[in-house]
Enzyme design. Structure first.
Site: not given
Ligand code: NAD
Ligand code: GLY
Length: 383
Positions: A138, A160, A202, A244, A254, A258, A262, A265, A269, A282
């Site tokens: 938890r 998130k 972003e 942010k 949100e 917040r 998006n 998005h 999405h 993404h």
């Molecule tokens: P990712 O985590 O898939 O990373 C992109 C690629 O880069 C992967 O192949 C990874 O292995 C590689 N990688 C990571 N670090 C590296 C480095 N330093 N050197 C070389 N390669 C590296 O993608 P991302 O763009 O980082 O994240 C996208 C995800 O984030 C999506 O799932 C999206 O939904 C999520 N997201 C979440 C929020 C949130 O608020 N939680 C906000 C925006 C996006």
């Molecule tokens: N990336 C959207 C949020 O964090 O709310």
């Protein structure tokens, strides 16, 4: 809602310097975002974390070989045991099966309530690790160490966490804040160009929704950013985190403001899910989605098309897509498909799709839009 949080104006010259720290103000769950080069190896970056017998680093098959050894060494002085859980790489693995791997590791390692979990990787690792940390016993403490540009400027900040459902992106998750976010700019040196551009999407997003001065600065500095010039990157990451942090401090869960994060998005999405997770990154989907959202703002709210066109030009200079794909070979079926995906967006209420649109440049709001206008935008912005 904490309506007292204010966003300080953007003054790039005041940000030139050494280590940056942005604080995210959430009462007793407040935490710092530390931004600098060389942080993985710097003991000061890890000072003050809760003590425990065990630290678990969660990473993936790509990042493990690049950065896990440095982190493991840095943490060895504070924890008796540092274990590493390696997940498969890619958005297509952001699901229950992969989440279960983290739980298996925690149980097999004998993790207890004091075990600290470290998410080392991009947004996929960060979102899944955060969700696992929220659920295990938890809730156990966790730290975000984002290694992609996108995760440094967005996903690691604000708590998130989620996995995807096969029919809806990020549909199953929790709000769960980390103890700290450590953004080591050195890790961006190994990031492939396409991933770097995805992160810029972003960053660019923060201009139209909240900060036109930052957008102008990005227009002037996009070439330096594309060449990963350290000081320029540091300013872009810091300002993104400041915006942010301000939004999250105002509306952590949100219920209003917040939603502006998006922007792009809802369309994005639909692209990610409709094209199959992992095919469009993404950030790429968000880039094309922001153009659609700006176009819808022109049609719905009379935003000047000059702003949409400036957004298109900046995204193009960041080597990002500015048109959405057709999700089906026939245009009409593709429009239907977009609408179908968007109806399962988390912002939809009672079946109505809601969009983040621009009431003005730098001012985003959430609105329902007549389907005919949405179809006009989809027809104009997809190829
Ligand atoms: P990712 O985590 O898939 O990373 C992109 C690629 O880069 C992967 O192949 C990874 O292995 C590689 N990688 C990571 N670090 C590296 C480095 N330093 N050197 C070389 N390669 C590296 O993608 P991302 O763009 O980082 O994240 C996208 C995800 O984030 C999506 O799932 C999206 O939904 C999520 N997201 C979440 C929020 C949130 O608020 N939680 C906000 C925006 C996006
Ligand atoms: N990336 C959207 C949020 O964090 O709310």
């Amino acid at each position: 809602m904490n309506s007292e949080a204010v966003l300080a104006p953007f003054v790039a010259s005041s940000m030139v310097g050494e280590r940056a720290q942005v604080n995210i103000d959430l009462g007793d769950r407040s935490y710092p975002i530390i931004i600098d080069r060389g942080l993985l190896q710097d003991p000061k970056a890890w000072d003050g974390l809760p003590p425990g017998h065990l630290a678990l680093i969660v990473t993936n098959t790509v990042v493990v070989d690049l950065y896990a050894a440095s982190l493991k060494q840095a943490l060895a002085s504070q924890y008796d045991r540092v274990e590493v859980c390696v997940l498969p790489d890619g958005e297509e693995h952001k699901n229950w099966q992969t989440l279960q791997m983290i739980f298996d590791h925690l149980v097999d390692d004998g993790a207890d309530r004091r075990t600290v979990v470290f998410a080392l990787g991009g947004g996929v690792v960060g979102d899944m690790t955060g969700f696992a940390a929220a659920c295990y016993m938890r809730g156990v403490p966790f730290v975000q160490i984002p290694t992609t540009l996108l995760s440094q400027v967005d996903s690691s900040v604000g708590g998130k966490t989620a996995i995807n459902h096969p029919r809806a992106k990020n549909m199953v998750g929790a709000f769960y804040q980390p103890l700290r976010v450590v953004c080591d700019l050195d890790t961006l040196d190994t990031l492939p160009a396409r991933e770097f551009s995805a992160g810029l999407a972003e960053i660019i997003k923060y201009g139209p929704i909240a900060d036109p001065v930052f957008f102008e600065w990005l227009e002037a500095n996009i070439d330096a950013l594309m060449s990963r010039h350290t000081q320029t990157l540091r300013i872009a990451v810091q300002r993104s985190c400041e915006i942010k942090a301000w939004v999250v401090a105002c509306d952590e869960r949100e219920s209003g403001l917040r939603e502006i994060l998006n922007f792009g998005h809802t369309f994005g999405h639909a692209i990610e899910a409709g094209m199959g997770y992992g095919n469009w990154l993404h950030g790429e989907a968000v880039a094309a989605g922001m153009v659609m959202a700006a176009d819808l703002s022109v049609r719905l709210l009379g935003l000047s098309s000059t702003y949409r066109d400036r957004l298109v030009r900046l995204l193009e200079r960041a080597q990002l897509p500015v048109q959405g794909p057709l999700l089906k070979p026939q245009r009409e079926q593709s429009v239907e498909d977009y609408l179908r995906w968007m109806r399962s967006d988390k912002k939809a209420l009672a079946g109505d799709i809601r969009f983040v649109v621009l009431a003005d440049w730098g001012k985003a709001i959430t609105r329902k839009a007549p389907e005919s206008l949405v179809c006009d935008t989809l027809n104009a912005c997809c190829a």
